[in-house]
Design an enzyme around this catalytic site. Structure first.
Site, PDB file in Angstrom:
ATOM      1  N   ASN A 129       0.870  -1.171   0.000  1.00  0.00           N
ATOM      2  CA  ASN A 129       0.000   0.000   0.000  1.00  0.00           C
ATOM      3  C   ASN A 129       0.917   1.233   0.000  1.00  0.00           C
ATOM      4  O   ASN A 129       1.375   1.684   1.042  1.00  0.00           O
ATOM      5  CB  ASN A 129      -0.858  -0.072   1.278  1.00  0.00           C
ATOM      6  CG  ASN A 129      -1.930   0.988   1.323  1.00  0.00           C
ATOM      7  OD1 ASN A 129      -1.813   2.019   0.680  1.00  0.00           O
ATOM      8  ND2 ASN A 129      -2.963   0.723   2.107  1.00  0.00           N
TER       9      ASN A 129
ATOM     10  N   LYS B  61       3.354   1.098   3.100  1.00  0.00           N
ATOM     11  CA  LYS B  61       2.922   0.129   4.107  1.00  0.00           C
ATOM     12  C   LYS B  61       2.761  -1.224   3.439  1.00  0.00           C
ATOM     13  O   LYS B  61       2.310  -1.299   2.295  1.00  0.00           O
ATOM     14  CB  LYS B  61       1.583   0.557   4.712  1.00  0.00           C
ATOM     15  CG  LYS B  61       1.665   1.838   5.511  1.00  0.00           C
ATOM     16  CD  LYS B  61       0.323   2.179   6.130  1.00  0.00           C
ATOM     17  CE  LYS B  61       0.384   3.578   6.705  1.00  0.00           C
ATOM     18  NZ  LYS B  61      -0.906   4.235   6.774  1.00  0.00           N
TER      19      LYS B  61
ATOM     20  N   ARG C  75      -2.640  -1.585  -3.525  1.00  0.00           N
ATOM     21  CA  ARG C  75      -3.649  -0.529  -3.531  1.00  0.00           C
ATOM     22  C   ARG C  75      -3.184   0.509  -4.545  1.00  0.00           C
ATOM     23  O   ARG C  75      -2.131   1.120  -4.370  1.00  0.00           O
ATOM     24  CB  ARG C  75      -3.767   0.091  -2.144  1.00  0.00           C
ATOM     25  CG  ARG C  75      -4.662   1.300  -2.149  1.00  0.00           C
ATOM     26  CD  ARG C  75      -4.830   1.881  -0.778  1.00  0.00           C
ATOM     27  NE  ARG C  75      -5.479   3.165  -0.887  1.00  0.00           N
ATOM     28  CZ  ARG C  75      -5.061   4.274  -0.292  1.00  0.00           C
ATOM     29  NH1 ARG C  75      -3.988   4.253   0.464  1.00  0.00           N
ATOM     30  NH2 ARG C  75      -5.718   5.388  -0.446  1.00  0.00           N
TER      31      ARG C  75
ATOM     32  N   HIS D  41     -10.914   6.430  -1.798  1.00  0.00           N
ATOM     33  CA  HIS D  41     -11.162   5.639  -0.578  1.00  0.00           C
ATOM     34  C   HIS D  41     -12.164   4.506  -0.842  1.00  0.00           C
ATOM     35  O   HIS D  41     -12.815   4.015   0.083  1.00  0.00           O
ATOM     36  CB  HIS D  41     -11.749   6.504   0.566  1.00  0.00           C
ATOM     37  CG  HIS D  41     -10.801   7.505   1.153  1.00  0.00           C
ATOM     38  ND1 HIS D  41     -11.219   8.744   1.560  1.00  0.00           N
ATOM     39  CD2 HIS D  41      -9.485   7.453   1.429  1.00  0.00           C
ATOM     40  CE1 HIS D  41     -10.202   9.434   2.050  1.00  0.00           C
ATOM     41  NE2 HIS D  41      -9.124   8.657   1.975  1.00  0.00           N
TER      42      HIS D  41
ATOM     43  N   HIS E  79     -15.550   8.080   5.918  1.00  0.00           N
ATOM     44  CA  HIS E  79     -14.129   7.756   6.100  1.00  0.00           C
ATOM     45  C   HIS E  79     -13.444   9.051   6.528  1.00  0.00           C
ATOM     46  O   HIS E  79     -13.173   9.927   5.709  1.00  0.00           O
ATOM     47  CB  HIS E  79     -13.535   7.216   4.790  1.00  0.00           C
ATOM     48  CG  HIS E  79     -12.077   6.883   4.900  1.00  0.00           C
ATOM     49  ND1 HIS E  79     -11.594   5.591   4.888  1.00  0.00           N
ATOM     50  CD2 HIS E  79     -10.988   7.678   5.052  1.00  0.00           C
ATOM     51  CE1 HIS E  79     -10.284   5.615   5.025  1.00  0.00           C
ATOM     52  NE2 HIS E  79      -9.886   6.870   5.120  1.00  0.00           N
TER      53      HIS E  79
ATOM     54  N   GLY F 192     -10.254  10.253   8.056  1.00  0.00           N
ATOM     55  CA  GLY F 192      -8.855  10.087   8.470  1.00  0.00           C
ATOM     56  C   GLY F 192      -8.159  11.408   8.229  1.00  0.00           C
ATOM     57  O   GLY F 192      -8.784  12.456   8.283  1.00  0.00           O
ATOM     58  N   ASN F 193      -6.870  11.345   7.920  1.00  0.00           N
ATOM     59  CA  ASN F 193      -6.178  12.564   7.545  1.00  0.00           C
ATOM     60  C   ASN F 193      -6.773  13.080   6.228  1.00  0.00           C
ATOM     61  O   ASN F 193      -7.055  14.251   6.068  1.00  0.00           O
ATOM     62  CB  ASN F 193      -4.683  12.271   7.432  1.00  0.00           C
ATOM     63  CG  ASN F 193      -3.888  13.537   7.450  1.00  0.00           C
ATOM     64  OD1 ASN F 193      -4.277  14.537   8.051  1.00  0.00           O
ATOM     65  ND2 ASN F 193      -2.777  13.532   6.741  1.00  0.00           N
ATOM     66  N   GLY F 194      -7.012  12.154   5.294  1.00  0.00           N
ATOM     67  CA  GLY F 194      -7.873  12.436   4.138  1.00  0.00           C
ATOM     68  C   GLY F 194      -9.279  12.007   4.539  1.00  0.00           C
ATOM     69  O   GLY F 194      -9.416  11.095   5.353  1.00  0.00           O
TER      70      GLY F 194
ATOM     71  N   ARG G 181      -5.840  19.323   3.727  1.00  0.00           N
ATOM     72  CA  ARG G 181      -6.526  19.702   2.478  1.00  0.00           C
ATOM     73  C   ARG G 181      -7.762  20.540   2.785  1.00  0.00           C
ATOM     74  O   ARG G 181      -8.484  20.242   3.745  1.00  0.00           O
ATOM     75  CB  ARG G 181      -6.951  18.452   1.705  1.00  0.00           C
ATOM     76  CG  ARG G 181      -5.808  17.765   1.004  1.00  0.00           C
ATOM     77  CD  ARG G 181      -6.247  16.467   0.358  1.00  0.00           C
ATOM     78  NE  ARG G 181      -5.522  15.356   0.947  1.00  0.00           N
ATOM     79  CZ  ARG G 181      -5.887  14.083   0.854  1.00  0.00           C
ATOM     80  NH1 ARG G 181      -6.981  13.749   0.206  1.00  0.00           N
ATOM     81  NH2 ARG G 181      -5.165  13.150   1.426  1.00  0.00           N
TER      82      ARG G 181
ATOM     83  N   ARG H  11      -6.142  15.136  17.346  1.00  0.00           N
ATOM     84  CA  ARG H  11      -5.810  15.054  18.789  1.00  0.00           C
ATOM     85  C   ARG H  11      -5.131  16.329  19.272  1.00  0.00           C
ATOM     86  O   ARG H  11      -5.415  16.822  20.355  1.00  0.00           O
ATOM     87  CB  ARG H  11      -4.893  13.845  19.051  1.00  0.00           C
ATOM     88  CG  ARG H  11      -5.602  12.528  18.887  1.00  0.00           C
ATOM     89  CD  ARG H  11      -4.639  11.389  18.739  1.00  0.00           C
ATOM     90  NE  ARG H  11      -3.942  11.450  17.449  1.00  0.00           N
ATOM     91  CZ  ARG H  11      -3.283  10.451  16.899  1.00  0.00           C
ATOM     92  NH1 ARG H  11      -3.181   9.305  17.532  1.00  0.00           N
ATOM     93  NH2 ARG H  11      -2.707  10.570  15.733  1.00  0.00           N
TER      94      ARG H  11
ATOM     95  N   GLY I 178      -9.097   7.082  11.150  1.00  0.00           N
ATOM     96  CA  GLY I 178      -8.521   7.662  12.381  1.00  0.00           C
ATOM     97  C   GLY I 178      -9.481   8.479  13.221  1.00  0.00           C
ATOM     98  O   GLY I 178      -9.663   8.216  14.408  1.00  0.00           O
TER      99      GLY I 178
ATOM    100  N   ASN J 145     -12.038   7.002  16.305  1.00  0.00           N
ATOM    101  CA  ASN J 145     -11.496   7.363  17.623  1.00  0.00           C
ATOM    102  C   ASN J 145     -12.056   8.614  18.264  1.00  0.00           C
ATOM    103  O   ASN J 145     -11.688   8.928  19.393  1.00  0.00           O
ATOM    104  CB  ASN J 145      -9.971   7.534  17.513  1.00  0.00           C
ATOM    105  CG  ASN J 145      -9.283   6.241  17.160  1.00  0.00           C
ATOM    106  OD1 ASN J 145      -9.386   5.275  17.904  1.00  0.00           O
ATOM    107  ND2 ASN J 145      -8.625   6.199  16.025  1.00  0.00           N
TER     108      ASN J 145
ATOM    109  N   GLU K  77      -8.512  -1.883   4.803  1.00  0.00           N
ATOM    110  CA  GLU K  77      -8.226  -1.827   3.364  1.00  0.00           C
ATOM    111  C   GLU K  77      -7.329  -2.988   2.930  1.00  0.00           C
ATOM    112  O   GLU K  77      -7.557  -3.593   1.894  1.00  0.00           O
ATOM    113  CB  GLU K  77      -7.539  -0.500   3.014  1.00  0.00           C
ATOM    114  CG  GLU K  77      -8.496   0.682   3.104  1.00  0.00           C
ATOM    115  CD  GLU K  77      -7.811   2.013   2.898  1.00  0.00           C
ATOM    116  OE1 GLU K  77      -6.725   2.225   3.466  1.00  0.00           O
ATOM    117  OE2 GLU K  77      -8.353   2.844   2.161  1.00  0.00           O
TER     118      GLU K  77
HETATM  119  P1  AMP Z   1      -5.847   7.914   9.207  1.00  0.00           P
HETATM  120  O1  AMP Z   1      -5.544   8.782   8.020  1.00  0.00           O
HETATM  121  O2  AMP Z   1      -7.066   7.063   9.051  1.00  0.00           O
HETATM  122  O3  AMP Z   1      -4.642   7.141   9.694  1.00  0.00           O
HETATM  123  O4  AMP Z   1      -6.222   8.931  10.390  1.00  0.00           O
HETATM  124  C1  AMP Z   1      -5.229   9.759  10.965  1.00  0.00           C
HETATM  125  C2  AMP Z   1      -5.876  10.817  11.778  1.00  0.00           C
HETATM  126  O5  AMP Z   1      -6.773  10.249  12.744  1.00  0.00           O
HETATM  127  C3  AMP Z   1      -4.890  11.599  12.621  1.00  0.00           C
HETATM  128  O6  AMP Z   1      -4.307  12.628  11.891  1.00  0.00           O
HETATM  129  C4  AMP Z   1      -5.749  12.128  13.725  1.00  0.00           C
HETATM  130  O7  AMP Z   1      -6.286  13.368  13.319  1.00  0.00           O
HETATM  131  C5  AMP Z   1      -6.892  11.149  13.830  1.00  0.00           C
HETATM  132  N1  AMP Z   1      -6.901  10.410  15.102  1.00  0.00           N
HETATM  133  C6  AMP Z   1      -6.198   9.312  15.437  1.00  0.00           C
HETATM  134  N2  AMP Z   1      -6.463   8.950  16.722  1.00  0.00           N
HETATM  135  C7  AMP Z   1      -7.365   9.849  17.201  1.00  0.00           C
HETATM  136  C8  AMP Z   1      -8.035  10.034  18.445  1.00  0.00           C
HETATM  137  N3  AMP Z   1      -7.837   9.208  19.477  1.00  0.00           N
HETATM  138  N4  AMP Z   1      -8.904  11.074  18.550  1.00  0.00           N
HETATM  139  C9  AMP Z   1      -9.113  11.928  17.526  1.00  0.00           C
HETATM  140  N5  AMP Z   1      -8.504  11.798  16.320  1.00  0.00           N
HETATM  141  C10 AMP Z   1      -7.639  10.784  16.150  1.00  0.00           C
END
Ligand code: AMP
Length: 406
Positions: A7, A14, A98, A187, A215, A217-219, A248, A292, A338, A342, A391
């Site tokens: 990936n 990864k 991926r 995604h 979804h 995450g960062n994206g 972004r 966070r 993420g 969380n 994924e």
């Molecule tokens: P990902 O791209 O799915 O790996 O998500 C990464 C993002 O998830 C990080 O940049 C954080 O903003 C967010 N994240 C991870 N752990 C937590 C948490 N415990 N609480 C809030 N946001 C989190």
């Protein structure tokens, strides 16, 4: 059978290795027997390799000028040294990749041939950093395992490739369609996995469900899923469209870009950098792209961090509303990645706007550490779930299915 997953992203590579039965696919995703990661952003010219097995965790840094030898070095830790899990690389029977952009051509995962490689290279025009990194991974696997090994491309765009025209075509010039200027969506692997997993957890047929997968995450992107298919999504021609993200901007009025070009001397590269790397949570808060850190800053009284979260939530709610309208109703709302997995606060804030529909969160379940779990109350009209996105496992599953055809 052993299936290797690669990936490749712009800043990391990864990988993981699954060992699964040749005859039956497990219902629940298994844990990989080996995981490897290369962080290209560690320091200029230095890559950090992290490798994890059930028994060992090893981290080392290596100098590099060219990426493929580093990828090969990381992969070699599967059959050499303290993280060894294979006696020879030839035990690997399939490699899944991926691939970020499959254009409109690919609706499904496919065996990689020279023709598919050429198509991925051609699509690099639309995803220069990602598709190039994907090709590097394909070449590295070929160098180690030979050309005969089954390699499979799983496209991030594939799940959205059959969106209705009204959702997929931009209301710009008509010839944009011919030029490939189109809403592809991304995604896809995550949205598809989460929809299937939700149906299985609810004990219902995916064909009967109207779902919105978030979804975050960062994206970040949303998908509207009906009859098991994506009928709308928030990302578009590139992963820059839609929701506010870590770095972004998400969707902004295109006239802002024209304004910046006319009055502030911006060119394409500068705009690209601003919108993709310096905007979103980071741009508004001035603190971080990481949710966070933003939450910590809010607790410390930082007003810009508070504004960033307010915009994030406003846009998330607005786009959930938009997906809802495309679906014409809603059976399930799913949070993943993420932030989605969380952050009880973001989930609660998103759901609050839809309480008028009879959507009710179980506050205790939401505040726990839910994973593949329902977090709505039994009488909620919409089921709300938190699903750990997998994924890599989705890619492995597609490799397994294709391996039975070859
Ligand atoms: P990902 O791209 O799915 O790996 O998500 C990464 C993002 O998830 C990080 O940049 C954080 O903003 C967010 N994240 C991870 N752990 C937590 C948490 N415990 N609480 C809030 N946001 C989190």
């Amino acid at each position: 059978m052993k299936i290797l997953i690669l990936n490749a992203g712009s800043s990391s590579q990864k990988s993981c290795l699954y060992d699964i039965s040749r005859d039956v696919l497990p219902d629940d995703p298994p844990e990989p027997i080996w995981e490897g990661m290369i962080d290209w952003t560690h320091q200029a010219g230095i890559a950090e390799i992290q490798v994890k097995t059930v028994a060992q965790e090893v981290t080392k840094t290596v100098p590099y000028t060219d990426r493929p030898p580093v990828v090969e070095q990381m992969l070699a830790t599967m059959w050499q040294g303290e993280t060894q899990v294979l006696s020879t690389p030839s035990e690997i029977e399939a490699v899944g990749h991926r691939v970020v952009h499959g254009g409109r051509k690919y609706h499904d995962s496919i065996r990689i041939t020279s023709e598919v490689k050429a198509a991925i290279a051609q699509l690099s025009e639309l995803a220069p950093v990602h598709n190039a990194a994907n090709l590097e991974g394909i070449e590295a696997a070929e160098a180690i395992l030979g050309e005969q090994v089954l390699q499979v491309a799983v496209f991030d765009t594939a799940f959205h490739a059959q969106m209705p025209d009204a959702a997929a075509i931009y209301p710009g010039a008509y010839d944009w369609i011919e030029k490939g200027i189109y809403r592809y969506g991304f995604h896809g692997t995550s949205h598809q996995y989460c929809a299937e997993r939700a149906a299985s957890l609810l004990g219902q047929d995916l064909q009967d469900l109207r779902l919105i997968t978030c979804h975050l995450g960062n994206g970040a992107s949303l998908a509207a899923i009906r009859n098991g298919r994506s009928i709308d999504t928030t990302m578009g021609f590139t992963p820059l469209d839609g929701l506010m993200m870590g770095t972004r901007s998400g969707a902004v009025d295109p006239s802002i870009l024209i304004h910046l070009m006319r009055h502030e001397g911006y060119d394409a590269d500068k705009l690209d950098h601003l919108l993709n790397k310096q905007a979103g949570l980071l741009g508004i808060s001035g603190v971080s792209n990481d949710m966070r850190q933003i939450m910590k800053a809010i607790d410390a009284g930082n007003n810009r961090a508070k504004l960033a979260i307010d915009i994030y939530i406003h846009r998330l709610r607005a786009y959930i509303g938009s997906m809802l309208a495309s679906l014409g109703g809603l059976d399930g709302l799913i949070f993943t990645a993420g932030v989605g997995e969380n952050s009880p606060l973001i989930r609660a804030a998103a759901c609050e706007a839809f309480a008028f529909l009879g959507l009710k969160l179980d506050e205790e379940k939401n505040a726990g550490r839910p994973r593949d779990q329902l977090i709505s109350t039994p009488d909620s009209t919409v089921k709300v779930l938190v699903i750990h996105t997998q994924e890599d496992w989705t890619i492995a599953r597609d490799c397994w299915k294709l391996s039975r055809l070859h």
